[in-house]
Design an enzyme around this catalytic site. Structure first.
Site, mmCIF file in Angstrom:
data_model
loop_
_atom_site.group_PDB
_atom_site.id
_atom_site.type_symbol
_atom_site.label_atom_id
_atom_site.label_comp_id
_atom_site.label_asym_id
_atom_site.label_seq_id
_atom_site.Cartn_x
_atom_site.Cartn_y
_atom_site.Cartn_z
ATOM 1 N N LYS A 42 0.745 -1.061 -0.069
ATOM 2 C CA LYS A 42 -0.098 -0.036 -0.075
ATOM 3 C C LYS A 42 0.715 1.415 -0.071
ATOM 4 O O LYS A 42 0.275 2.373 -0.288
ATOM 5 C CB LYS A 42 -0.906 0.154 1.139
ATOM 6 C CG LYS A 42 -1.716 -1.255 1.341
ATOM 7 C CD LYS A 42 -2.640 -1.065 2.682
ATOM 8 C CE LYS A 42 -2.444 -2.393 3.599
ATOM 9 N NZ LYS A 42 -2.736 -2.355 4.798
ATOM 10 N N GLY A 43 2.008 1.024 0.283
ATOM 11 C CA GLY A 43 2.972 2.442 0.481
ATOM 12 C C GLY A 43 3.036 3.408 -0.665
ATOM 13 O O GLY A 43 3.415 4.366 -0.322
ATOM 14 N N GLU A 98 7.376 1.920 -6.548
ATOM 15 C CA GLU A 98 7.686 1.449 -5.126
ATOM 16 C C GLU A 98 7.936 2.576 -4.075
ATOM 17 O O GLU A 98 8.580 3.779 -4.789
ATOM 18 C CB GLU A 98 8.691 0.482 -5.110
ATOM 19 C CG GLU A 98 9.157 -0.017 -3.653
ATOM 20 C CD GLU A 98 8.200 -0.798 -2.881
ATOM 21 O OE1 GLU A 98 7.013 -0.372 -2.872
ATOM 22 O OE2 GLU A 98 8.369 -1.893 -2.346
ATOM 23 N N ASP A 99 7.577 2.601 -3.085
ATOM 24 C CA ASP A 99 7.933 3.702 -2.176
ATOM 25 C C ASP A 99 9.248 3.869 -1.728
ATOM 26 O O ASP A 99 9.975 4.927 -1.745
ATOM 27 C CB ASP A 99 6.989 3.791 -0.853
ATOM 28 C CG ASP A 99 7.149 2.381 -0.259
ATOM 29 O OD1 ASP A 99 7.843 1.613 -0.645
ATOM 30 O OD2 ASP A 99 6.301 2.046 0.651
ATOM 31 N N ASP A 102 14.851 -0.663 -0.022
ATOM 32 C CA ASP A 102 15.700 -0.730 1.344
ATOM 33 C C ASP A 102 16.761 -1.903 1.297
ATOM 34 O O ASP A 102 18.005 -1.737 0.625
ATOM 35 C CB ASP A 102 14.774 -0.777 2.500
ATOM 36 C CG ASP A 102 15.342 -0.854 3.901
ATOM 37 O OD1 ASP A 102 16.328 -0.257 3.920
ATOM 38 O OD2 ASP A 102 14.719 -1.500 5.009
ATOM 39 N N LYS A 130 17.430 3.569 0.177
ATOM 40 C CA LYS A 130 18.242 3.432 1.528
ATOM 41 C C LYS A 130 19.662 2.714 1.066
ATOM 42 O O LYS A 130 19.667 1.338 1.337
ATOM 43 C CB LYS A 130 17.481 2.800 2.596
ATOM 44 C CG LYS A 130 16.914 3.551 3.553
ATOM 45 C CD LYS A 130 16.631 2.964 4.784
ATOM 46 C CE LYS A 130 15.130 3.221 5.311
ATOM 47 N NZ LYS A 130 14.535 2.424 6.237
ATOM 48 N N PHE A 151 14.420 4.932 10.109
ATOM 49 C CA PHE A 151 13.189 4.607 9.579
ATOM 50 C C PHE A 151 12.053 5.774 9.425
ATOM 51 O O PHE A 151 11.995 6.728 10.342
ATOM 52 C CB PHE A 151 12.386 3.533 10.798
ATOM 53 C CG PHE A 151 11.318 2.651 10.316
ATOM 54 C CD1 PHE A 151 11.673 1.534 9.405
ATOM 55 C CD2 PHE A 151 10.250 3.291 10.379
ATOM 56 C CE1 PHE A 151 10.708 0.854 8.928
ATOM 57 C CE2 PHE A 151 8.996 2.461 9.993
ATOM 58 C CZ PHE A 151 9.408 1.058 9.153
ATOM 59 N N VAL A 152 11.738 5.736 8.348
ATOM 60 C CA VAL A 152 10.953 7.058 7.962
ATOM 61 C C VAL A 152 9.311 6.550 7.569
ATOM 62 O O VAL A 152 9.040 5.470 7.272
ATOM 63 C CB VAL A 152 11.341 7.754 6.559
ATOM 64 C CG1 VAL A 152 12.641 8.155 6.844
ATOM 65 C CG2 VAL A 152 11.523 6.632 5.381
ATOM 66 N N ASP A 158 4.457 3.463 6.137
ATOM 67 C CA ASP A 158 4.009 3.343 7.471
ATOM 68 C C ASP A 158 4.809 2.766 8.501
ATOM 69 O O ASP A 158 6.112 2.095 8.056
ATOM 70 C CB ASP A 158 2.831 2.258 7.249
ATOM 71 C CG ASP A 158 3.107 0.822 6.979
ATOM 72 O OD1 ASP A 158 4.093 0.767 6.215
ATOM 73 O OD2 ASP A 158 2.857 -0.119 7.840
ATOM 74 N N ARG A 164 0.524 6.658 7.246
ATOM 75 C CA ARG A 164 0.516 6.913 5.918
ATOM 76 C C ARG A 164 0.040 8.146 5.255
ATOM 77 O O ARG A 164 0.281 8.531 4.384
ATOM 78 C CB ARG A 164 -0.096 5.551 5.380
ATOM 79 C CG ARG A 164 0.236 4.217 5.467
ATOM 80 C CD ARG A 164 -0.421 3.234 4.790
ATOM 81 N NE ARG A 164 -0.310 1.852 5.251
ATOM 82 C CZ ARG A 164 0.732 1.097 4.799
ATOM 83 N NH1 ARG A 164 1.786 1.624 3.884
ATOM 84 N NH2 ARG A 164 0.845 -0.171 5.156
HETATM 85 P P1 IMP Z 1 12.753 -4.114 1.547
HETATM 86 O O1 IMP Z 1 12.442 -5.231 1.198
HETATM 87 O O2 IMP Z 1 13.949 -4.387 2.615
HETATM 88 O O3 IMP Z 1 13.814 -3.544 0.456
HETATM 89 O O4 IMP Z 1 12.145 -3.081 1.782
HETATM 90 C C1 IMP Z 1 10.926 -2.480 0.993
HETATM 91 C C2 IMP Z 1 9.754 -2.322 1.684
HETATM 92 O O5 IMP Z 1 9.865 -2.109 3.043
HETATM 93 C C3 IMP Z 1 9.154 -1.163 1.131
HETATM 94 O O6 IMP Z 1 8.130 -1.242 0.132
HETATM 95 C C4 IMP Z 1 8.439 -0.666 2.355
HETATM 96 O O7 IMP Z 1 7.249 -1.027 2.596
HETATM 97 C C5 IMP Z 1 9.387 -1.203 3.688
HETATM 98 N N1 IMP Z 1 10.134 -0.140 4.212
HETATM 99 C C6 IMP Z 1 11.589 -0.200 4.124
HETATM 100 N N2 IMP Z 1 12.281 0.753 4.894
HETATM 101 C C7 IMP Z 1 11.007 1.584 5.211
HETATM 102 C C8 IMP Z 1 11.104 2.760 6.187
HETATM 103 O O8 IMP Z 1 12.129 3.445 6.587
HETATM 104 N N3 IMP Z 1 9.664 3.007 6.376
HETATM 105 C C9 IMP Z 1 8.884 2.440 5.993
HETATM 106 N N4 IMP Z 1 8.744 1.294 5.367
HETATM 107 C C10 IMP Z 1 9.985 1.081 4.876
HETATM 108 MG MG MG Z 2 5.874 -0.843 0.674
#
Ligand code: IMP
Ligand code: MG
Length: 180
Positions: A42-43, A98-99, A102, A130, A151-152, A158, A164
């Site tokens: 949903k982000g 994608e939001d 990470d 990130k 963490f944002v 969220d 959100r």
């Molecule tokens: P990844 O799988 O670690 O790359 O993370 C991606 C997903 O983790 C994103 O779609 C977000 O939903 C969530 N995410 C990663 N970092 C943050 C953050 O700082 N705040 C909120 N959601 C995050």
């Molecule tokens: Mg997300």
């Protein structure tokens, strides 16, 4: 400002300007093309909704709902696909919106999930990046802001389904998630 926010990283105006910048690049690269924009729910909803209104080529809407977090600030590494429209990507340009990128687990797993769909092109567009936390060899084709390892929340992002709706992106106070 919301009481759980330590500091604002990007204001509504800064986000708006960045979305326009990304749209300018997309307008150059996809000139005259049709593109399926895939919203990673949903982000990405606010980013997606703002971005589609800044591009000047035809866009088809699609969405996928994934979850890798649960009520925690750490990605679990396993991706749950909660919703997949199953729409055909055969011979189409696909842009995944994608939001935040990470660790890279979510998008690496999502790309693997889409690997048999034979699109004409498939690219990634992420508002936030990130890079210091990356565990997978993946990068966005289009990205907005690089951010440090904090963490944002806000503008779709969220923590445990909260924050959100905030119009800005801010750093969550660590005491909010450290006890979980
Ligand atoms: P990844 O799988 O670690 O790359 O993370 C991606 C997903 O983790 C994103 O779609 C977000 O939903 C969530 N995410 C990663 N970092 C943050 C953050 O700082 N705040 C909120 N959601 C995050
Ligand atoms: Mg997300």
């Amino acid at each position: 400002m919301n009481k759980d926010i330590k500091n604002i990283l990007f204001t509504k105006e800064e986000i708006h300007n960045k979305v326009k910048e990304i749209a300018d690049k997309l307008n150059e690269d996809y000139k005259g093309e049709e593109v399926i924009f895939v919203c990673v729910l949903k982000g990405s909803l606010p980013f997606y909704a703002d971005l589609v209104r800044e591009v000047n080529f035809p866009v088809t809407f699609d969405m996928v709902c994934v979850s890798s977090y649960g009520a925690s600030a750490e990605s679990s590494g396993t991706l749950k696909i909660k919703l997949d429209s199953g729409v055909s990507y055969e011979g189409k340009n696909v842009l995944i919106i994608e939001d935040i990128l990470d660790t890279g687990n979510t998008l690496t797993n999502l790309l693997a999930h889409f690997s048999d769909r034979n699109p004409k092109s498939m690219r990634l567009c992420c508002l936030l990046d990130k890079p210091s936390r990356r565990l997978r060899d993946i990068q966005a084709d289009y990205k907005g802001f690089e951010i440090p390892d904090e963490f944002v929340v806000g503008y779709g992002l969220d923590y445990a389904e909260k924050y959100r709706e905030l119009p800005y992106i801010g750093v969550l106070k660590p005491e909010i998630y450290k006890n979980n």
